[in-house]
Scaffold this active site. Sequence first.
Site, short mmCIF file in Angstrom:
data_model
loop_
_atom_site.label_atom_id
_atom_site.label_comp_id
_atom_site.label_asym_id
_atom_site.label_seq_id
_atom_site.Cartn_x
_atom_site.Cartn_y
_atom_site.Cartn_z
N LYS A 1 0.83 -1.20 0.00
CA LYS A 1 0.00 0.00 0.00
C LYS A 1 0.87 1.26 0.00
O LYS A 1 0.56 2.25 -0.69
CB LYS A 1 -0.93 0.00 1.21
N LYS B 1 1.32 11.67 4.87
CA LYS B 1 1.68 10.64 5.84
C LYS B 1 2.17 9.38 5.14
O LYS B 1 3.17 8.77 5.54
CB LYS B 1 0.47 10.35 6.73
#
Length: 320
Positions: A196, A264
């Site tokens: 991911k 992030k």
Amino acid sequence: MKRFSAPISSSISYVSPRALAITEPPARVGFLGIGIMGSPMAHNLLKAGIDLSVWNRTKSKCDPLITLGAKYKPSPEEVAASCDVTFAMLADPQSAVDVACGKHGAANGMGPGKGYVDVSTVDGDTSKLISGHIKSTGALFLEAPVSGSKKPAEDGQLIFLTAGDRNLYETVAPLLDIMGKSKFYLGDVGNGAAMKLVVNMIMGSMMASFSEGLLLSKKVGLDPDVLVKVVSQGAISAPMYSTKGPSMIQSLYPTAFPLKHQQKDLRLALWLAESVSQPTPIAAAANELYKVAKSHGLSDQDFSAVIEALKSKIQHSETK
């Protein structure tokens, strides 16, 4: 937070919906984190007739689901205790750890015969930490971060990048098929998180480059709308360009994937790359641009608002 210390092992299989033998989904399902992504995912489970219990720090976000038949529980622990399988979709690694392992966290309600599926985007070390707490109770753990934003979540078109207990993967496969269009089983815990982060690293860099192109086209007298059409029909076509481009040209950034989450993920991807001594200069440059955008108060806007950081740089250079 500890960084990755070893290369990711490879044990990968792609499974399209219903490619495996269909089994009955777990009777009682929990969902923790009812935000931009969690809300439509939980909604799709409810629409499919799943017996669902939900929790969110801000209870009011659960109200639409409660109206549709979901049961509200006052803590992650109580959701996990009342369910066979509990999903969690949290904003960042710290939130994921707190909800799973903290006071009244889900781990306190887990035990043999139960499963915990974390669909949050976190780093591998965080996923392994949560896995350790869950498995210490005798329960099973699966990480399953998703590729896709708000619209794919609403449409049940997410891509699940799973790793961990294979038996739990088989058990929740019917639920993943309700919420997504495909799923990949990647082996050991940490591999789903790594996949991911790599995907979102690429996406963040693509958006930064696309933003540069839109602004350059306008600067040299071209029509940015035509650029979007050209890009969308060529070899570099990606749905993101045709979906985001028109609103970016109008300086509109309706939030599907918050910019703060993209930054992030870039930060975590850079940590991953550093742990294996992999240079990532393009992603590093993109990360700095997203940090500038955050400093301009754009954290909660869609990640396409990164173009505003470039605009500010252009305006600054023109006033010198």
